[in-house]
Design a protein around this motif. Structure first.
Motif, PDB file in Angstrom:
ATOM      1  N   SER A  65     -46.970 -34.483  35.781  1.00 60.85           N
ATOM      2  CA  SER A  65     -48.414 -34.253  35.778  1.00 60.85           C
ATOM      3  C   SER A  65     -48.630 -32.839  35.236  1.00 60.85           C
ATOM      4  CB  SER A  65     -48.976 -34.423  37.191  1.00 60.85           C
ATOM      5  OG  SER A  65     -50.398 -34.463  37.166  1.00 60.85           O
ATOM      6  N   HIS A  66     -49.799 -32.246  35.480  1.00 60.65           N
ATOM      7  CA  HIS A  66     -50.067 -30.949  34.853  1.00 60.65           C
ATOM      8  C   HIS A  66     -49.906 -29.767  35.799  1.00 60.65           C
ATOM      9  CE1 HIS A  66     -54.183 -30.620  36.644  1.00 60.65           C
ATOM     10  NE2 HIS A  66     -54.103 -31.936  36.649  1.00 60.65           N
ATOM     11  N   LEU A  67     -49.602 -28.596  35.196  1.00 62.56           N
ATOM     12  CA  LEU A  67     -49.383 -27.366  35.967  1.00 62.56           C
ATOM     13  C   LEU A  67     -50.560 -26.401  35.866  1.00 62.56           C
ATOM     14  CD1 LEU A  67     -45.666 -26.612  34.975  1.00 62.56           C
ATOM     15  CD2 LEU A  67     -46.498 -27.798  37.017  1.00 62.56           C
TER      16      LEU A  67
ATOM     17  N   PHE B 291     -53.183 -28.674  44.900  1.00 61.66           N
ATOM     18  CA  PHE B 291     -52.495 -29.956  44.708  1.00 61.66           C
ATOM     19  C   PHE B 291     -52.825 -30.719  43.427  1.00 61.66           C
ATOM     20  CE2 PHE B 291     -52.675 -28.920  49.193  1.00 61.66           C
ATOM     21  CZ  PHE B 291     -51.321 -28.974  49.517  1.00 61.66           C
ATOM     22  N   ASP B 292     -53.978 -30.484  42.856  1.00 58.77           N
ATOM     23  CA  ASP B 292     -54.386 -31.190  41.647  1.00 58.77           C
ATOM     24  C   ASP B 292     -53.347 -30.944  40.556  1.00 58.77           C
ATOM     25  OD1 ASP B 292     -55.567 -32.139  39.349  1.00 58.77           O
ATOM     26  OD2 ASP B 292     -57.300 -30.803  39.416  1.00 58.77           O
ATOM     27  N   GLY B 293     -52.697 -32.000  40.103  1.00 61.70           N
ATOM     28  CA  GLY B 293     -51.707 -31.874  39.040  1.00 61.70           C
ATOM     29  C   GLY B 293     -50.319 -31.558  39.566  1.00 61.70           C
ATOM     30  N   ILE B 294     -50.170 -30.337  40.092  1.00 59.37           N
ATOM     31  CA  ILE B 294     -48.845 -29.845  40.463  1.00 59.37           C
ATOM     32  C   ILE B 294     -48.145 -30.729  41.511  1.00 59.37           C
ATOM     33  CG2 ILE B 294     -49.419 -28.239  42.336  1.00 59.37           C
ATOM     34  CD1 ILE B 294     -47.907 -26.165  40.293  1.00 59.37           C
TER      35      ILE B 294
ATOM     36  N   GLU C  79     -51.323 -28.008  29.935  1.00 59.37           N
ATOM     37  CA  GLU C  79     -52.778 -27.940  29.863  1.00 59.37           C
ATOM     38  C   GLU C  79     -53.361 -29.330  30.024  1.00 59.37           C
ATOM     39  OE1 GLU C  79     -56.720 -26.946  29.182  1.00 59.37           O
ATOM     40  OE2 GLU C  79     -55.691 -28.672  28.355  1.00 59.37           O
ATOM     41  N   GLU C  80     -54.249 -29.472  30.988  1.00 56.12           N
ATOM     42  CA  GLU C  80     -54.924 -30.748  31.183  1.00 56.12           C
ATOM     43  C   GLU C  80     -56.408 -30.552  31.414  1.00 56.12           C
ATOM     44  OE1 GLU C  80     -56.429 -34.219  33.621  1.00 56.12           O
ATOM     45  OE2 GLU C  80     -56.332 -32.121  34.132  1.00 56.12           O
ATOM     46  N   GLU C  81     -56.766 -29.435  32.023  1.00 53.65           N
ATOM     47  CA  GLU C  81     -58.132 -29.246  32.506  1.00 53.65           C
ATOM     48  C   GLU C  81     -59.149 -28.815  31.445  1.00 53.65           C
ATOM     49  OE1 GLU C  81     -58.978 -30.175  35.369  1.00 53.65           O
ATOM     50  OE2 GLU C  81     -57.351 -29.955  36.813  1.00 53.65           O
ATOM     51  N   GLY C  82     -58.669 -28.293  30.313  1.00 54.40           N
ATOM     52  CA  GLY C  82     -59.611 -27.885  29.260  1.00 54.40           C
ATOM     53  C   GLY C  82     -60.332 -26.584  29.549  1.00 54.40           C
TER      54      GLY C  82
ATOM     55  N   PHE D 213     -47.993 -39.291  39.544  1.00 57.80           N
ATOM     56  CA  PHE D 213     -48.581 -39.251  40.886  1.00 57.80           C
ATOM     57  C   PHE D 213     -49.672 -38.184  40.833  1.00 57.80           C
ATOM     58  CE2 PHE D 213     -44.366 -40.913  41.735  1.00 57.80           C
ATOM     59  CZ  PHE D 213     -44.516 -41.749  42.831  1.00 57.80           C
ATOM     60  N   HIS D 214     -50.822 -38.454  41.424  1.00 58.35           N
ATOM     61  CA  HIS D 214     -51.937 -37.498  41.371  1.00 58.35           C
ATOM     62  C   HIS D 214     -52.839 -37.740  42.574  1.00 58.35           C
ATOM     63  CE1 HIS D 214     -55.230 -35.113  39.687  1.00 58.35           C
ATOM     64  NE2 HIS D 214     -54.426 -34.738  38.714  1.00 58.35           N
ATOM     65  N   ILE D 215     -53.462 -36.678  43.062  1.00 55.99           N
ATOM     66  CA  ILE D 215     -54.443 -36.899  44.127  1.00 55.99           C
ATOM     67  C   ILE D 215     -55.644 -37.643  43.531  1.00 55.99           C
ATOM     68  CG2 ILE D 215     -53.777 -35.026  45.686  1.00 55.99           C
ATOM     69  CD1 ILE D 215     -56.046 -33.342  44.423  1.00 55.99           C
ATOM     70  N   GLU D 216     -56.289 -38.467  44.361  1.00 56.05           N
ATOM     71  CA  GLU D 216     -57.409 -39.267  43.859  1.00 56.05           C
ATOM     72  C   GLU D 216     -58.576 -38.395  43.417  1.00 56.05           C
ATOM     73  OE1 GLU D 216     -59.414 -41.596  46.820  1.00 56.05           O
ATOM     74  OE2 GLU D 216     -61.034 -41.968  45.414  1.00 56.05           O
ATOM     75  N   GLN D 217     -58.818 -37.304  44.129  1.00 53.09           N
ATOM     76  CA  GLN D 217     -59.955 -36.407  43.852  1.00 53.09           C
ATOM     77  C   GLN D 217     -61.301 -37.075  44.105  1.00 53.09           C
ATOM     78  OE1 GLN D 217     -58.397 -35.422  39.707  1.00 53.09           O
ATOM     79  NE2 GLN D 217     -58.869 -33.372  40.428  1.00 53.09           N
ATOM     80  N   GLY D 218     -61.306 -38.079  44.969  1.00 53.80           N
ATOM     81  CA  GLY D 218     -62.544 -38.764  45.316  1.00 53.80           C
ATOM     82  C   GLY D 218     -62.380 -39.369  46.700  1.00 53.80           C
TER      83      GLY D 218
ATOM     84  N   GLY E  17     -60.380 -38.652  33.764  1.00 48.22           N
ATOM     85  CA  GLY E  17     -59.299 -38.755  32.792  1.00 48.22           C
ATOM     86  C   GLY E  17     -58.047 -38.070  33.316  1.00 48.22           C
ATOM     87  N   HIS E  18     -56.872 -38.518  32.885  1.00 44.33           N
ATOM     88  CA  HIS E  18     -55.601 -37.913  33.303  1.00 44.33           C
ATOM     89  C   HIS E  18     -54.629 -37.956  32.132  1.00 44.33           C
ATOM     90  CE1 HIS E  18     -56.548 -37.480  37.537  1.00 44.33           C
ATOM     91  NE2 HIS E  18     -57.075 -38.694  37.524  1.00 44.33           N
ATOM     92  N   ASP E  19     -53.531 -37.201  32.241  1.00 41.09           N
ATOM     93  CA  ASP E  19     -52.523 -37.191  31.185  1.00 41.09           C
ATOM     94  C   ASP E  19     -52.014 -38.608  30.876  1.00 41.09           C
ATOM     95  OD1 ASP E  19     -52.247 -34.304  30.626  1.00 41.09           O
ATOM     96  OD2 ASP E  19     -51.568 -34.182  32.699  1.00 41.09           O
TER      97      ASP E  19
HETATM   98 ZN   LIG Z   1     -55.498 -33.162  37.655  1.00 43.81          ZN
END
Ligand SMILES: [Zn+2]
Length: 419
Positions: A82-84, A93-96, A125-128, A189-194, A356-358
């Motif tokens: 995932s992204h760093l 936790f988002d990404g990492i 880079e994922e977040e822009g 693997f990623h947190i849902e964020q929702g 959106g995700h990687d």
């Molecule tokens: Zn993320």
């Protein structure tokens, strides 16, 4: 075999928290593309991967890549990561989390080799945030970190190309970051964020698709006039028309399962308390896992805007800003993940990703799949973002079951790179 999953889950969480301190801002987490703290982050993560016998490198797009070989030297690889990078004032936790889970999964093998190798990737880079363009890291893997993107500048006038050079990398090597034929699939693997998993009472979610989205700008044009001398039945109020339409969009989303409609931008002119609004410009963001549902809903809303505009003497113009199709996750992997989640959490819940995700970018070239972890309170992109220990335990168990399933799967190993 001793079950140390809980211990490793604790370590996954502790590592995420520790890495969140590598930041451009003191006391808050902000780690953008190729910033100085990203180097510290790479150093720590590399040491953990090297301790597991992995060979580690950073590609020319700044992605951290670690390889754990398979049983045979020519074995293909499963990419997990995932992204760093982070947003400003981010959580830990988002990404990492997805990268730490991947490392823990390699650790769970205790040196055992699978029929495929594992490549762990920490996308740069994922977040822009820095360049206003998201997914720079994963774009490099699918060959889309092109000249135009390399020329893009950040706030200080530094281009992507210069940022790459300043980090000690060679932009001429970008082509080497592209996925090779040895990569079988990508798993994230990623947190849902929702709030969906929390409300449904599930630790993990099997992502079936990343929703498609359309963005459109609607301009309602009426007649600006005196608020005291123009009777109500003589008005052509552009804002009242837009407001009626915004509620129509909300109502449509309420009665259409899976549809999300948001008007988050409104501009009114002349925007004065004693003038009837002559013009209003609003922007709609509409999303659905099925492209047909999304485009159908958009067509419906265009029609509604025109008819309510006609009734109010207001003309409507619509300009499309973005039309991004939904991205389906790989059906075979999704089904394998559902099975693994069932074993780990004794139920498996399928859902769509609204963000959106990687994995969405990688899916252009290779089979990709995602597993969501419950996000307490649905809070993300905020320092109070958390994850529950027991959910990380289940995610690790799910990953371990999945690796065990895939290493004996002829169907998985028989897959070749689609690009
Ligand atoms: Zn993320």
């Amino acid at each position: 075999m001793i079950d140390d999953t809980t211990e490793r889950a604790r370590e996954v969480i502790a590592r995420c928290q520790m890495l969140s301190r590598f930041s451009e801002d003191s006391g808050r987490t902000r780690r953008t593309f190729l910033s100085a703290p990203m180097r510290d982050c790479h150093r720590e993560i590399s040491s953990w991967m090297k301790a597991l016998g992995m060979s580690v490198s950073v590609d020319a797009a700044g992605n951290l890549r670690g390889i754990y070989p398979g049983a045979s030297p020519s074995a293909p690889r499963l990419l997990i990561g995932s992204h760093l990078d982070t947003v400003p004032d981010a959580g830990a936790f988002d990404g990492i989390l997805g990268v730490m889970i991947a490392i823990s999964l390699v650790e769970s093998l205790r040196g055992q080799k699978l029929s495929f190798g594992i490549e762990i990737i920490g996308f740069s880079e994922e977040e822009g945030v820095r360049f206003g363009v998201p997914f720079i890291g994963s774009r490099a893997l699918v060959g889309r970190l092109d000249k135009e993107l390399l020329g893009r500048e950040d706030e200080r006038g530094i281009s992507v190309k210069e940022a790459i050079q300043d980090f000690g990398l060679n932009p001429n090597d970008i082509h080497k970051a592209v996925l090779s034929n040895e990569v079988l699939a990508f798993l994230e693997f990623h947190i849902e964020q929702g709030p969906v998993l929390e409300h449904a009472g599930h630790a993990l979610g099997v992502v079936e698709a990343i929703v498609g989205q359309s963005r459109a700008e609607f301009t309602f044009s009426g007649q600006a006039n005196h608020s005291g001398t123009t009777p109500m039945d003589h008005r052509r109020d552009a804002l009242a028309a837009a407001a009626e339409w915004i509620l129509a969009a909300e109502a449509l989303a309420h009665r259409t399962p899976g549809l999300l409609a948001t008007v988050g931008f409104v501009e009114v002119s002349p925007n004065a308390v004693n003038i009837i609004p002559g013009k209003s410009r609003v922007a709609l963001d509409i999303r659905h896992p099925l492209d047909g549902e999304r485009t159908g809903a958009l067509a419906d809303l265009i029609k509604q805007a025109e008819s309510l505009g006609a009734r109010r003497g207001v003309t409507v113009e619509c300009r499309m800003l973005l039309a991004q199709p939904a991205v389906a996750m790989d059906p075979f992997l999704t089904q394998q993940i559902a099975l693994a989640v069932q074993k780990a959490a004794s139920q498996s819940y399928r859902m769509a990703s609204g963000a959106g995700h990687d994995a969405m970018i990688l899916a252009e070239k290779i089979p990709a799949a995602m597993i969501f972890l419950r996000t307490p309170g649905g809070v993300s992109h905020h320092p109070s973002e958390t994850v529950q220990l027991d959910d990380v335990v289940k995610a690790l168990q799910c990953g371990q079951h999945l690796l065990a399933q895939l290493t004996v799967s002829q169907e998985f190993l028989g897959r070749t790179h689609r690009a």
